[in-house]
Write a protein that holds these residues in place. Structure first.
Motif, PDB file in Angstrom:
ATOM      1  N   LEU A 117       0.823  -1.212   0.000  1.00 39.43           N
ATOM      2  CA  LEU A 117       0.000   0.000   0.000  1.00 39.43           C
ATOM      3  C   LEU A 117       0.856   1.260   0.000  1.00 39.43           C
ATOM      4  N   ARG A 118       1.868   1.265   0.840  1.00 35.59           N
ATOM      5  CA  ARG A 118       2.774   2.420   0.888  1.00 35.59           C
ATOM      6  C   ARG A 118       3.503   2.603  -0.447  1.00 35.59           C
ATOM      7  N   LEU A 119       3.910   1.498  -1.044  1.00 34.90           N
ATOM      8  CA  LEU A 119       4.596   1.559  -2.326  1.00 34.90           C
ATOM      9  C   LEU A 119       3.676   2.105  -3.421  1.00 34.90           C
ATOM     10  N   LEU A 120       2.444   1.625  -3.487  1.00 37.11           N
ATOM     11  CA  LEU A 120       1.499   2.112  -4.489  1.00 37.11           C
ATOM     12  C   LEU A 120       1.216   3.599  -4.313  1.00 37.11           C
ATOM     13  N   HIS A 121       1.111   4.039  -3.065  1.00 40.91           N
ATOM     14  CA  HIS A 121       0.884   5.466  -2.807  1.00 40.91           C
ATOM     15  C   HIS A 121       2.089   6.288  -3.253  1.00 40.91           C
ATOM     16  N   ARG A 122       3.270   5.799  -2.983  1.00 40.76           N
ATOM     17  CA  ARG A 122       4.492   6.503  -3.392  1.00 40.76           C
ATOM     18  C   ARG A 122       4.603   6.557  -4.915  1.00 40.76           C
ATOM     19  N   ILE A 123       4.291   5.458  -5.591  1.00 49.07           N
ATOM     20  CA  ILE A 123       4.301   5.443  -7.057  1.00 49.07           C
ATOM     21  C   ILE A 123       3.325   6.482  -7.593  1.00 49.07           C
ATOM     22  N   THR A 124       2.133   6.536  -7.002  1.00 44.74           N
ATOM     23  CA  THR A 124       1.133   7.507  -7.448  1.00 44.74           C
ATOM     24  C   THR A 124       1.656   8.928  -7.289  1.00 44.74           C
ATOM     25  N   GLN A 125       2.261   9.223  -6.144  1.00 47.02           N
ATOM     26  CA  GLN A 125       2.773  10.577  -5.895  1.00 47.02           C
ATOM     27  C   GLN A 125       3.890  10.957  -6.863  1.00 47.02           C
ATOM     28  N   VAL A 126       4.891  10.105  -6.969  1.00 44.32           N
ATOM     29  CA  VAL A 126       6.074  10.427  -7.776  1.00 44.32           C
ATOM     30  C   VAL A 126       5.731  10.522  -9.260  1.00 44.32           C
ATOM     31  N   TYR A 127       5.005   9.534  -9.766  1.00 49.90           N
ATOM     32  CA  TYR A 127       4.700   9.546 -11.190  1.00 49.90           C
ATOM     33  C   TYR A 127       3.654  10.595 -11.556  1.00 49.90           C
ATOM     34  N   ALA A 128       2.812  10.975 -10.608  1.00 50.86           N
ATOM     35  CA  ALA A 128       1.885  12.085 -10.872  1.00 50.86           C
ATOM     36  C   ALA A 128       2.667  13.378 -11.060  1.00 50.86           C
ATOM     37  N   LEU A 129       3.690  13.559 -10.263  1.00 54.34           N
ATOM     38  CA  LEU A 129       4.538  14.741 -10.400  1.00 54.34           C
ATOM     39  C   LEU A 129       5.277  14.718 -11.746  1.00 54.34           C
ATOM     40  N   LEU A 130       5.832  13.569 -12.092  1.00 54.78           N
ATOM     41  CA  LEU A 130       6.510  13.441 -13.380  1.00 54.78           C
ATOM     42  C   LEU A 130       5.524  13.601 -14.541  1.00 54.78           C
ATOM     43  N   GLY A 131       4.276  13.199 -14.320  1.00 57.51           N
ATOM     44  CA  GLY A 131       3.248  13.267 -15.352  1.00 57.51           C
ATOM     45  C   GLY A 131       2.897  14.676 -15.791  1.00 57.51           C
ATOM     46  N   ILE A 132       3.310  15.667 -15.022  1.00 56.32           N
ATOM     47  CA  ILE A 132       3.080  17.058 -15.426  1.00 56.32           C
ATOM     48  C   ILE A 132       3.742  17.338 -16.771  1.00 56.32           C
ATOM     49  N   ALA A 133       4.799  16.595 -17.068  1.00 55.02           N
ATOM     50  CA  ALA A 133       5.497  16.766 -18.348  1.00 55.02           C
ATOM     51  C   ALA A 133       4.605  16.440 -19.538  1.00 55.02           C
ATOM     52  N   VAL A 134       3.627  15.559 -19.353  1.00 55.38           N
ATOM     53  CA  VAL A 134       2.790  15.123 -20.476  1.00 55.38           C
ATOM     54  C   VAL A 134       1.964  16.282 -21.056  1.00 55.38           C
ATOM     55  N   PRO A 135       1.162  16.994 -20.257  1.00 54.95           N
ATOM     56  CA  PRO A 135       0.422  18.109 -20.862  1.00 54.95           C
ATOM     57  C   PRO A 135       1.320  19.266 -21.283  1.00 54.95           C
ATOM     58  N   VAL A 136       2.425  19.458 -20.583  1.00 50.06           N
ATOM     59  CA  VAL A 136       3.343  20.535 -20.981  1.00 50.06           C
ATOM     60  C   VAL A 136       3.906  20.250 -22.372  1.00 50.06           C
ATOM     61  N   MET A 137       4.377  19.025 -22.583  1.00 49.50           N
ATOM     62  CA  MET A 137       4.878  18.662 -23.915  1.00 49.50           C
ATOM     63  C   MET A 137       3.753  18.648 -24.937  1.00 49.50           C
ATOM     64  N   GLY A 138       2.558  18.255 -24.503  1.00 51.12           N
ATOM     65  CA  GLY A 138       1.415  18.237 -25.410  1.00 51.12           C
ATOM     66  C   GLY A 138       1.089  19.613 -25.951  1.00 51.12           C
ATOM     67  N   ILE A 139       1.185  20.609 -25.104  1.00 53.68           N
ATOM     68  CA  ILE A 139       0.943  21.990 -25.562  1.00 53.68           C
ATOM     69  C   ILE A 139       2.013  22.398 -26.564  1.00 53.68           C
ATOM     70  N   GLY A 140       3.257  22.002 -26.300  1.00 52.96           N
ATOM     71  CA  GLY A 140       4.335  22.289 -27.252  1.00 52.96           C
ATOM     72  C   GLY A 140       4.099  21.625 -28.594  1.00 52.96           C
ATOM     73  N   VAL A 141       3.680  20.376 -28.565  1.00 49.65           N
ATOM     74  CA  VAL A 141       3.385  19.652 -29.804  1.00 49.65           C
ATOM     75  C   VAL A 141       2.244  20.335 -30.545  1.00 49.65           C
ATOM     76  N   ALA A 142       1.213  20.728 -29.824  1.00 51.30           N
ATOM     77  CA  ALA A 142       0.053  21.383 -30.443  1.00 51.30           C
ATOM     78  C   ALA A 142       0.451  22.705 -31.100  1.00 51.30           C
ATOM     79  N   GLN A 143       1.349  23.438 -30.464  1.00 51.41           N
ATOM     80  CA  GLN A 143       1.807  24.698 -31.061  1.00 51.41           C
ATOM     81  C   GLN A 143       2.591  24.439 -32.347  1.00 51.41           C
ATOM     82  N   VAL A 144       3.485  23.463 -32.311  1.00 48.14           N
ATOM     83  CA  VAL A 144       4.291  23.151 -33.494  1.00 48.14           C
ATOM     84  C   VAL A 144       3.410  22.654 -34.632  1.00 48.14           C
ATOM     85  N   MET A 145       2.381  21.847 -34.295  1.00 48.93           N
ATOM     86  CA  MET A 145       1.489  21.302 -35.323  1.00 48.93           C
ATOM     87  C   MET A 145       0.379  22.286 -35.706  1.00 48.93           C
ATOM     88  N   ASP A 146       0.328  23.429 -35.023  1.00 51.68           N
ATOM     89  CA  ASP A 146      -0.665  24.470 -35.285  1.00 51.68           C
ATOM     90  C   ASP A 146      -2.103  23.956 -35.142  1.00 51.68           C
TER      91      ASP A 146
END
Length: 160
Positions: free
Chosen positions: A48-77
């Protein structure tokens, strides 16, 4: 450049959002087992502790997904296209559900592991677990819809 950014965006979504989706889905069942007691309680508590830690850490890393998505959308117009705007809103809703419901519910369950089963806080944590499967399902459903929109892109004029 667009293909490179798109590749990074897809790779980040698989590597960062995927583990969160799996951990969020597995957590409620493991939490019930850990809080119910029994001979495997210590092992379940560790999981349980491990799953909670995975959720926390990867959620933080997951911020990169929409940030890069906006960059891709701008490049693709395609930044103003409706399918992308809907995807961005759904992504924001998924993030809010994770921050407001899933992570606090997981934290309450992890905190309850150290409480005596007779303590009132333990009962509240166990009762709070009823919503955790639903919030996990909503989170994962939102991401699934976003993925479908990213692939189908209704009304897209890019031809890609």
């Amino acid at each position: 450049m667009a293909k490179f950014l798109l590749s990074l965006h897809v790779l980040a979504s698989v590597l960062f959002v995927g583990p969160v989706a799996v951990a969020v889905s597995m957590f409620p069942r493991r939490a019930r087992a850990a809080l119910a007691g029994g001979p495997d309680r210590a092992a379940e508590a560790g999981t349980l502790r491990l799953l909670h830690r995975i959720t926390q850490v990867y959620a933080l890393l997951g911020i990169a997904v929409p940030v890069m998505g906006i960059g891709v959308a701008q490049v693709m117009d395609v930044l103003g296209q409706s399918w992308l705007i809907v995807s961005m809103v759904l992504t924001a809703l998924a993030a809010l559900s994770l921050l407001l419901f899933v992570l606090p519910g997981q934290q309450a369950a992890v905190d309850a592991l150290g409480l005596d089963a007779e303590a009132p806080e333990h009962g509240k944590a166990v009762q709070g677990l009823r919503l955790l499967p639903m919030t996990a399902g909503v989170f994962n459903l939102l991401w699934a819809v976003v993925v479908v929109l990213m692939i189908i892109r209704p009304g897209s004029t890019t031809g890609a």
